[in-house]
Design a protein around this motif. Structure first.
Motif, PDB file in Angstrom:
ATOM      1  N   HIS A 232       0.826  -1.206   0.000  1.00 45.25           N
ATOM      2  CA  HIS A 232       0.000   0.000   0.000  1.00 45.25           C
ATOM      3  C   HIS A 232       0.865   1.263   0.000  1.00 45.25           C
ATOM      4  O   HIS A 232       0.565   2.237  -0.697  1.00 45.25           O
ATOM      5  N   ARG A 233       1.952   1.237   0.750  1.00 43.42           N
ATOM      6  CA  ARG A 233       2.864   2.393   0.751  1.00 43.42           C
ATOM      7  C   ARG A 233       3.482   2.581  -0.634  1.00 43.42           C
ATOM      8  O   ARG A 233       3.668   3.712  -1.093  1.00 43.42           O
ATOM      9  N   LEU A 234       3.804   1.472  -1.299  1.00 44.00           N
ATOM     10  CA  LEU A 234       4.370   1.578  -2.644  1.00 44.00           C
ATOM     11  C   LEU A 234       3.375   2.200  -3.607  1.00 44.00           C
ATOM     12  O   LEU A 234       3.716   3.120  -4.366  1.00 44.00           O
ATOM     13  N   LEU A 235       2.140   1.735  -3.585  1.00 41.29           N
ATOM     14  CA  LEU A 235       1.128   2.277  -4.493  1.00 41.29           C
ATOM     15  C   LEU A 235       0.837   3.740  -4.186  1.00 41.29           C
ATOM     16  O   LEU A 235       0.621   4.547  -5.101  1.00 41.29           O
ATOM     17  N   GLN A 236       0.833   4.098  -2.915  1.00 44.43           N
ATOM     18  CA  GLN A 236       0.635   5.504  -2.553  1.00 44.43           C
ATOM     19  C   GLN A 236       1.731   6.377  -3.151  1.00 44.43           C
ATOM     20  O   GLN A 236       1.463   7.474  -3.672  1.00 44.43           O
ATOM     21  N   ALA A 237       2.964   5.893  -3.102  1.00 43.01           N
ATOM     22  CA  ALA A 237       4.076   6.661  -3.665  1.00 43.01           C
ATOM     23  C   ALA A 237       3.958   6.768  -5.182  1.00 43.01           C
ATOM     24  O   ALA A 237       4.144   7.848  -5.757  1.00 43.01           O
ATOM     25  N   LEU A 238       3.634   5.668  -5.845  1.00 45.37           N
ATOM     26  CA  LEU A 238       3.554   5.666  -7.303  1.00 45.37           C
ATOM     27  C   LEU A 238       2.400   6.505  -7.820  1.00 45.37           C
ATOM     28  O   LEU A 238       2.497   7.137  -8.879  1.00 45.37           O
ATOM     29  N   LEU A 239       1.291   6.516  -7.070  1.00 50.88           N
ATOM     30  CA  LEU A 239       0.095   7.243  -7.504  1.00 50.88           C
ATOM     31  C   LEU A 239       0.003   8.633  -6.876  1.00 50.88           C
ATOM     32  O   LEU A 239      -0.987   9.333  -7.070  1.00 50.88           O
ATOM     33  N   GLU A 240       1.016   9.002  -6.116  1.00 48.43           N
ATOM     34  CA  GLU A 240       1.093  10.326  -5.472  1.00 48.43           C
ATOM     35  C   GLU A 240      -0.124  10.579  -4.576  1.00 48.43           C
ATOM     36  O   GLU A 240      -0.791  11.598  -4.673  1.00 48.43           O
ATOM     37  N   LEU A 241      -0.373   9.605  -3.713  1.00 46.42           N
ATOM     38  CA  LEU A 241      -1.497   9.673  -2.789  1.00 46.42           C
ATOM     39  C   LEU A 241      -1.000   9.939  -1.373  1.00 46.42           C
ATOM     40  O   LEU A 241       0.133   9.577  -1.024  1.00 46.42           O
ATOM     41  N   PRO A 242      -1.825  10.545  -0.532  1.00 49.49           N
ATOM     42  CA  PRO A 242      -1.407  10.804   0.844  1.00 49.49           C
ATOM     43  C   PRO A 242      -1.278   9.505   1.641  1.00 49.49           C
ATOM     44  O   PRO A 242      -1.932   8.500   1.316  1.00 49.49           O
ATOM     45  N   GLN A 243      -0.455   9.544   2.655  1.00 53.65           N
ATOM     46  CA  GLN A 243      -0.238   8.379   3.513  1.00 53.65           C
ATOM     47  C   GLN A 243      -1.039   8.527   4.807  1.00 53.65           C
ATOM     48  O   GLN A 243      -0.800   9.466   5.567  1.00 53.65           O
ATOM     49  N   PRO A 244      -1.994   7.637   5.077  1.00 50.12           N
ATOM     50  CA  PRO A 244      -2.686   7.699   6.365  1.00 50.12           C
ATOM     51  C   PRO A 244      -1.793   7.172   7.482  1.00 50.12           C
ATOM     52  O   PRO A 244      -0.723   6.611   7.228  1.00 50.12           O
ATOM     53  N   ARG A 245      -2.237   7.340   8.713  1.00 57.37           N
ATOM     54  CA  ARG A 245      -1.545   6.769   9.859  1.00 57.37           C
ATOM     55  C   ARG A 245      -2.078   5.354  10.082  1.00 57.37           C
ATOM     56  O   ARG A 245      -3.269   5.112   9.940  1.00 57.37           O
ATOM     57  N   TYR A 246      -1.185   4.436  10.458  1.00 57.78           N
ATOM     58  CA  TYR A 246      -1.562   3.032  10.577  1.00 57.78           C
ATOM     59  C   TYR A 246      -1.497   2.553  12.026  1.00 57.78           C
ATOM     60  O   TYR A 246      -0.570   2.878  12.772  1.00 57.78           O
ATOM     61  N   ARG A 247      -2.512   1.761  12.381  1.00 56.36           N
ATOM     62  CA  ARG A 247      -2.536   1.089  13.672  1.00 56.36           C
ATOM     63  C   ARG A 247      -3.118  -0.301  13.455  1.00 56.36           C
ATOM     64  O   ARG A 247      -4.296  -0.449  13.160  1.00 56.36           O
ATOM     65  N   HIS A 248      -2.266  -1.315  13.555  1.00 53.50           N
ATOM     66  CA  HIS A 248      -2.726  -2.688  13.400  1.00 53.50           C
ATOM     67  C   HIS A 248      -2.988  -3.285  14.776  1.00 53.50           C
ATOM     68  O   HIS A 248      -2.170  -3.152  15.685  1.00 53.50           O
TER      69      HIS A 248
END
Length: 289
Positions: A232-248
């Motif tokens: 998901h982080r890779l796709l966000q970078a490639l598509l120039e999308l914002p990164q949400p905060r993660y809590r698993h």
């Protein structure tokens, strides 16, 4: 801006205690932070997703005392947005079609494992073993025109080279207790499928697009999806999308220590409700105040 949380079930079965824990945790976090809670229906699987399961989701969540914003986003109503994302990745030379069936892929893996162990992704599935990435353009076009089914895969090596090193800050914990700054390892997944001929999206692509389009800032989900965050982080970078905060968060397990399944009737919310269990008791069963 207030934080934005989301709960995103698939209507391919009835909800169980594990879903209740995740939904209630998102609801509690949104309430504690004066945030917003969204409900998303992830219904891209047209074979297993059914209207009666979607109706049951609304009924079960309302019984638990949850409230969410409307309208509810249904992935099946936004396929054009996922197609646009695929086109953007294709324009970067990061997408290629593969034509092997599941049976053919299994055979390829078996042939390779007869020689030496074949690598597997974090979920335990074999990494794509085919050579479709190197097919000539004219061969690809001929196969597509012939009507043969195909999957659109991400050229992982090229994508990772383009994106560079990625990470995320983990507010919860991963399967092995990982927390804080975590290095993303998308290469561990191989050339993942992002779409198929008959379905213009996959979980990885749609969840990234949905979170961005819905302005989700907080992703609170089970630890079984921890390493998916790398993709998901890779796709966000490639598509120039914002990164949400993660809590698993931890998973609710059955008596044998396995992750709950929608086929596990003993933990199904509808079955428990029919037995007279209250919503307050559900909280106790999943160890929430």
């Amino acid at each position: 801006m207030p934080p934005v949380f989301r709960f995103a079930p698939s209507p391919n079965g009835y909800l169980h205690l594990g879903h209740a824990y995740s939904a209630l945790l998102n609801f509690d976090c949104a309430r504690a932070t004066a945030g917003r809670l969204l409900l998303r229906i992830e219904d891209i699987d047209t074979v297993r997703c059914r209207p009666e399961f979607e109706t049951a989701i609304y009924e079960d969540l309302a019984w638990l005392g949850l409230a969410w914003e409307t309208p509810v986003r249904r992935q099946s109503e936004h396929l054009g947005e996922y197609r646009d994302a695929i086109k953007k990745l294709a324009a970067q030379g990061l997408i290629y079609p593969s034509f092997e069936s599941r049976a053919e892929i299994a055979k390829l893996v078996a042939e390779r494992e007869a020689i030496s162990p074949w690598p597997r992704d974090p979920d335990g599935a074999p990494i794509y073993p085919g050579a479709a990435r190197s097919l000539a353009a004219e061969i690809r076009e001929r196969l597509i025109r012939s009507g043969i089914p195909y999957a659109l895969r991400l050229d992982m090596a090229r994508a990772c080279s383009r994106a560079g090193e990625l990470n995320w800050f983990e507010r919860g914990s991963g399967p092995d207790g990982q927390t804080g700054l975590v290095r993303a390892c998308p290469e561990a997944w191989g050339d993942v499928i992002l779409a198929r001929k008959e379905t213009p999206t996959s979980y990885h692509l749609s969840v990234v697009m949905d979170d961005a389009l819905q302005a989700v800032t907080e992703v609170v989900r089970g630890s079984d999806l921890f390493w998916s965050t790398s993709v998901h982080r890779l796709l966000q970078a490639l598509l120039e999308l914002p990164q949400p905060r993660y809590r698993h968060h931890r998973l609710v397990l059955d008596d044998s220590g396995h992750k709950l399944s929608k086929s596990t009737g003993s933990t199904g919310l509808r079955e428990l409700r029919a037995k007279g269990v209250t919503a307050r008791e559900i909280r106790s069963l999943v160890s929430l105040p």
